[in-house]
Design a protein around this motif. Sequence first.
Motif, PDB file in Angstrom:
ATOM      1  N   TRP A 165      20.560 -37.176 -44.299  1.00 29.10           N
ATOM      2  CA  TRP A 165      20.901 -38.515 -43.825  1.00 29.10           C
ATOM      3  C   TRP A 165      21.401 -38.477 -42.381  1.00 29.10           C
ATOM      4  O   TRP A 165      21.129 -39.391 -41.588  1.00 29.10           O
ATOM      5  N   GLY A 166      22.151 -37.433 -42.043  1.00 26.30           N
ATOM      6  CA  GLY A 166      22.622 -37.297 -40.665  1.00 26.30           C
ATOM      7  C   GLY A 166      21.488 -37.150 -39.680  1.00 26.30           C
ATOM      8  O   GLY A 166      21.493 -37.748 -38.604  1.00 26.30           O
ATOM      9  N   LEU A 167      20.486 -36.351 -40.051  1.00 30.70           N
ATOM     10  CA  LEU A 167      19.317 -36.180 -39.188  1.00 30.70           C
ATOM     11  C   LEU A 167      18.542 -37.479 -39.042  1.00 30.70           C
ATOM     12  O   LEU A 167      18.032 -37.799 -37.955  1.00 30.70           O
ATOM     13  N   LEU A 168      18.448 -38.253 -40.121  1.00 29.23           N
ATOM     14  CA  LEU A 168      17.757 -39.542 -40.046  1.00 29.23           C
ATOM     15  C   LEU A 168      18.460 -40.481 -39.085  1.00 29.23           C
ATOM     16  O   LEU A 168      17.822 -41.119 -38.239  1.00 29.23           O
ATOM     17  N   ALA A 216      24.987 -35.990 -22.270  1.00 30.91           N
ATOM     18  CA  ALA A 216      25.070 -35.492 -23.642  1.00 30.91           C
ATOM     19  C   ALA A 216      26.472 -35.715 -24.205  1.00 30.91           C
ATOM     20  O   ALA A 216      26.634 -36.101 -25.360  1.00 30.91           O
ATOM     21  N   LEU A 217      27.498 -35.498 -23.397  1.00 26.17           N
ATOM     22  CA  LEU A 217      28.861 -35.726 -23.850  1.00 26.17           C
ATOM     23  C   LEU A 217      29.095 -37.187 -24.209  1.00 26.17           C
ATOM     24  O   LEU A 217      29.773 -37.499 -25.193  1.00 26.17           O
ATOM     25  N   GLY A 218      28.543 -38.089 -23.414  1.00 32.54           N
ATOM     26  CA  GLY A 218      28.691 -39.511 -23.712  1.00 32.54           C
ATOM     27  C   GLY A 218      28.077 -39.877 -25.050  1.00 32.54           C
ATOM     28  O   GLY A 218      28.660 -40.618 -25.845  1.00 32.54           O
ATOM     29  N   ALA A 219      26.894 -39.365 -25.326  1.00 35.76           N
ATOM     30  CA  ALA A 219      26.225 -39.645 -26.601  1.00 35.76           C
ATOM     31  C   ALA A 219      26.988 -39.011 -27.764  1.00 35.76           C
ATOM     32  O   ALA A 219      27.123 -39.621 -28.835  1.00 35.76           O
ATOM     33  N   ILE A 229      29.556 -38.778 -32.922  1.00 36.61           N
ATOM     34  CA  ILE A 229      30.250 -37.921 -33.877  1.00 36.61           C
ATOM     35  C   ILE A 229      31.105 -38.708 -34.877  1.00 36.61           C
ATOM     36  O   ILE A 229      30.987 -38.507 -36.091  1.00 36.61           O
ATOM     37  N   PRO A 230      31.977 -39.646 -34.426  1.00 34.53           N
ATOM     38  CA  PRO A 230      32.771 -40.367 -35.443  1.00 34.53           C
ATOM     39  C   PRO A 230      31.923 -41.241 -36.351  1.00 34.53           C
ATOM     40  O   PRO A 230      32.220 -41.376 -37.536  1.00 34.53           O
ATOM     41  N   VAL A 232      23.481 -31.979 -33.006  1.00 32.75           N
ATOM     42  CA  VAL A 232      24.938 -31.845 -33.077  1.00 32.75           C
ATOM     43  C   VAL A 232      25.560 -33.053 -33.777  1.00 32.75           C
ATOM     44  O   VAL A 232      26.462 -32.913 -34.615  1.00 32.75           O
ATOM     45  N   THR A 233      25.098 -34.264 -33.462  1.00 36.38           N
ATOM     46  CA  THR A 233      25.654 -35.445 -34.127  1.00 36.38           C
ATOM     47  C   THR A 233      25.298 -35.448 -35.614  1.00 36.38           C
ATOM     48  O   THR A 233      26.088 -35.898 -36.447  1.00 36.38           O
TER      49      THR A 233
END
Length: 235
Positions: A7-10, A99-102, A107-108, A166-167
Amino acid sequence: MIAALGWGLLAASSLVLGALLGVLRGWGDRVVGVVLAFGAGALVASVTFDLVLDGFSLAGAVPVALGLGLGALAFFLADKGVERMGGREGGGSAGTPLALGALLDGIPEQAVLGIGLAAGNGISVSLLVAIFVSNLPEAIGSASDMRAAGRPRRRVLLMWVGVAVVTALATLGGFSLADVVGPSWQAGIQGFAAGALLVMLTDSMIPEATAKAREVAGLATVLGFAVAAGLSAFS
């Protein structure tokens, strides 16, 4: 755990889709603004119904309120750091600030997907849709800017694939964390995510949507809220 990662990858796949769309052609500000506004409305509904109200039902108002304050402060301070690197303006000389902004946004959001799965609540369809839609304009805009600056398409796409992975792992992290903490901590984590998202929406996403979509931004935001609220009610 495998389901959480899937689900995270989706949810994160829209970052790659947005980057692909961004490097293939240019997109007008109005189109990006409408998608951004729709995603903002969907996220407001998800924060309300999937994070705050669910946190209240888990452990009451106090853990959620503490999480809200900590999440808002953490996002504010981290976002200021990204701004100093040029990541929020799309003009940083390296891909790292973008990348840091995304990651800061993603992440949350995605950790909460994992928490919901670990708690046995299943996947929150409304939050999934909100994440997917809100990711698109950020990736489209950033990838377009990087291509305009002469970055090779392959390098741009690889960067966004990395961000998406990563997300997506944050969903797995949320799932694992919820397995070892009690309801109060879960409610606090959901409040933390809600606080971070509300600061991001107020400071970045909604103003940008209004600037780009102009008079239709409000309508698109309400439509996004309505769709996500409906999905939350039926999920």
